[in-house]
Design an enzyme around this catalytic site. Structure first.
Site, short mmCIF file in Angstrom:
data_model
loop_
_atom_site.label_atom_id
_atom_site.label_comp_id
_atom_site.label_asym_id
_atom_site.label_seq_id
_atom_site.Cartn_x
_atom_site.Cartn_y
_atom_site.Cartn_z
N LYS A 198 101.31 33.17 -58.62
CA LYS A 198 100.92 31.76 -58.74
C LYS A 198 101.92 31.02 -59.62
O LYS A 198 102.63 31.61 -60.44
CB LYS A 198 99.51 31.59 -59.31
CG LYS A 198 99.29 32.15 -60.73
CD LYS A 198 99.66 31.23 -61.87
CE LYS A 198 99.47 31.89 -63.24
NZ LYS A 198 100.11 31.21 -64.34
N ASP A 244 92.72 34.02 -64.82
CA ASP A 244 93.50 33.72 -63.61
C ASP A 244 93.10 34.58 -62.41
O ASP A 244 93.60 34.36 -61.31
CB ASP A 244 95.00 33.98 -63.88
CG ASP A 244 95.62 32.95 -64.81
OD1 ASP A 244 94.97 31.91 -65.08
OD2 ASP A 244 96.77 33.17 -65.24
O1 C5P Z 1 91.78 35.39 -69.53
P1 C5P Z 1 92.96 36.22 -69.87
O2 C5P Z 1 92.59 37.63 -70.28
O3 C5P Z 1 94.03 36.21 -68.84
O4 C5P Z 1 93.60 35.54 -71.14
C1 C5P Z 1 94.59 36.17 -71.90
C2 C5P Z 1 94.69 35.46 -73.23
O5 C5P Z 1 95.24 34.16 -73.07
C3 C5P Z 1 93.37 35.24 -73.93
O6 C5P Z 1 93.02 36.35 -74.71
C4 C5P Z 1 93.66 34.03 -74.79
O7 C5P Z 1 94.39 34.41 -75.93
C5 C5P Z 1 94.61 33.23 -73.91
N1 C5P Z 1 93.92 32.21 -73.12
C6 C5P Z 1 93.41 31.08 -73.74
N2 C5P Z 1 92.76 30.13 -73.00
C7 C5P Z 1 92.64 30.27 -71.66
C8 C5P Z 1 93.15 31.39 -71.00
C9 C5P Z 1 93.79 32.36 -71.76
O8 C5P Z 1 93.52 30.94 -74.97
N3 C5P Z 1 92.03 29.31 -70.97
#
Ligand code: C5P
Length: 322
Positions: free
Chosen positions: A35, A162
């Site tokens: 993406k 994501d």
């Molecule tokens: O959701 P995911 O595990 O991919 O997110 C990885 C990290 O990115 C989270 O632990 C957070 O630190 C950050 N993040 C965030 N806000 C979001 C998505 C991700 O702060 N909306």
């Protein structure tokens, strides 16, 4: 490069601890796209540490393939560039996807997942999320669990912000932490060039840098830009280029200042827009058409400002059984 599964105890329970399911197929392969975010509007940090987003995703035609084959225990192997940087134990998001699906259906997660990687590792193109969505679809087909779309999306949201988008593909607005999706209409095809950088960037580290850079400022609630949605709907690349934005770009540039030279090289080569892809360090360049994309790709390759260059179109569908 092929890596064997990591040492340590298998993630699966003993094979006879729970009934085994089966579709009768020996193996299932799922293709899943990368993406790019054409808008990544980031709000302030929430009490749970995540950030509210207005995240406009486009699925682009760079793909990983995940093959699920019947096995007694859960194990993972991977081939492709930089796979030495991905974990091959139960912490791999694809392994967690298989584990969550099996647990919901009361079966043992016996499966060999093989990931053929082509999406840049830790590159801001949702490669790990893509593998998780693909593993989920592949295991569902292999085990014959017959999960509904809704259930798959729920598991995806549990796995990462994501991951739901990797399942659905196309174009979508992600709200909340990015997992609440609304499909977006698109017209035509957009042509992209991606410059792959040496090494990855940690997404949490980029969000932390965003927080540091914005400390003490009043961050408005993130909102999708109407002009950008209209450009997607009409397939107008020039209008899309005028409206793309990524609030994580200053943070990615702060952590990796060398990306500025890559962005500049793409712009000088005629890209309509140059931006960091998600949390980076991959950079994305929107071109007017296929020929222009190839010209930008050639110039970026010659610029010496990136490790490799890829050309891809969008939008493309999400995770699909081959
Ligand atoms: O959701 P995911 O595990 O991919 O997110 C990885 C990290 O990115 C989270 O632990 C957070 O630190 C950050 N993040 C965030 N806000 C979001 C998505 C991700 O702060 N909306």
């Amino acid at each position: 490069m092929t890596r064997p599964p990591a040492d340590g105890p298998p993630a699966a329970p003993a094979p006879d601890a729970a009934p085994r399911a089966g579709s009768g197929r020996a193996a299932v392969t799922v293709r899943v796209p990368a993406k790019v975010n054409v808008q990544l509007a980031v709000g302030g940090a929430r009490p749970d540490g995540f950030h509210d987003l207005a995240n406009v995703f486009l699925a682009v035609g760079l793909y990983d393939e995940v093959t699920a084959a019947a096995d007694d225990t859960l194990r993972i192997t991977a081939t492709g560039p930089d796979v030495d940087r991905i974990p091959l134990d139960r912490t791999n998001l694809a392994a967690r996807a298989a584990g969550l699906l099996a647990a919901r259906h009361g079966i043992a997660p016996g499966v060999h997942l093989h990931i053929a990687k082509d999406i840049p590792v830790a590159g801001g193109m949702a490669g790990g999320s893509a593998d998780a969505a693909a593993a989920l679809v592949a295991c569902d087909a292999l085990w014959g669990t017959g999960a509904t779309r809704e259930e798959l999306l729920e598991i995806c949201a549990e796995l990462g912000s994501d991951v739901p988008f990797s399942l659905v593909g196309g174009a979508a607005l992600g709200q909340g932490r990015g997992e609440l999706l609304t499909a977006l209409p698109t017209g035509g095809t957009f042509h992209w060039v991606f410059a792959v950088a040496d090494g990855g960037l940690s997404t949490p580290a980029v969000y932390r840098e965003f927080d540091r850079l914005n400390e003490g400022t009043d961050i408005p609630a993130p909102q999708a830009a109407p002009g950008l949605l209209e450009a997607l709907r009409t397939g107008d690349a020039a209008a899309l280029a005028a409206t793309v934005s990524n609030d994580l770009q200053p943070a990615a540039l702060s952590l990796r200042p060398s990306l500025a030279a890559t962005l500049e090289a793409g712009g000088a080569a005629g890209a309509l827009a140059s931006l960091v892809s998600g949390s980076g360090p991959t950079t994305a360049f929107l071109a007017a058409d296929r020929q222009a994309a190839e010209d930008v790709a050639r110039a970026l390759s010659a610029s010496g400002t990136c490790r490799s260059v890829r050309v891809a179109v969008s939008p493309v569908p999400g995770a699909r059984v081959l």
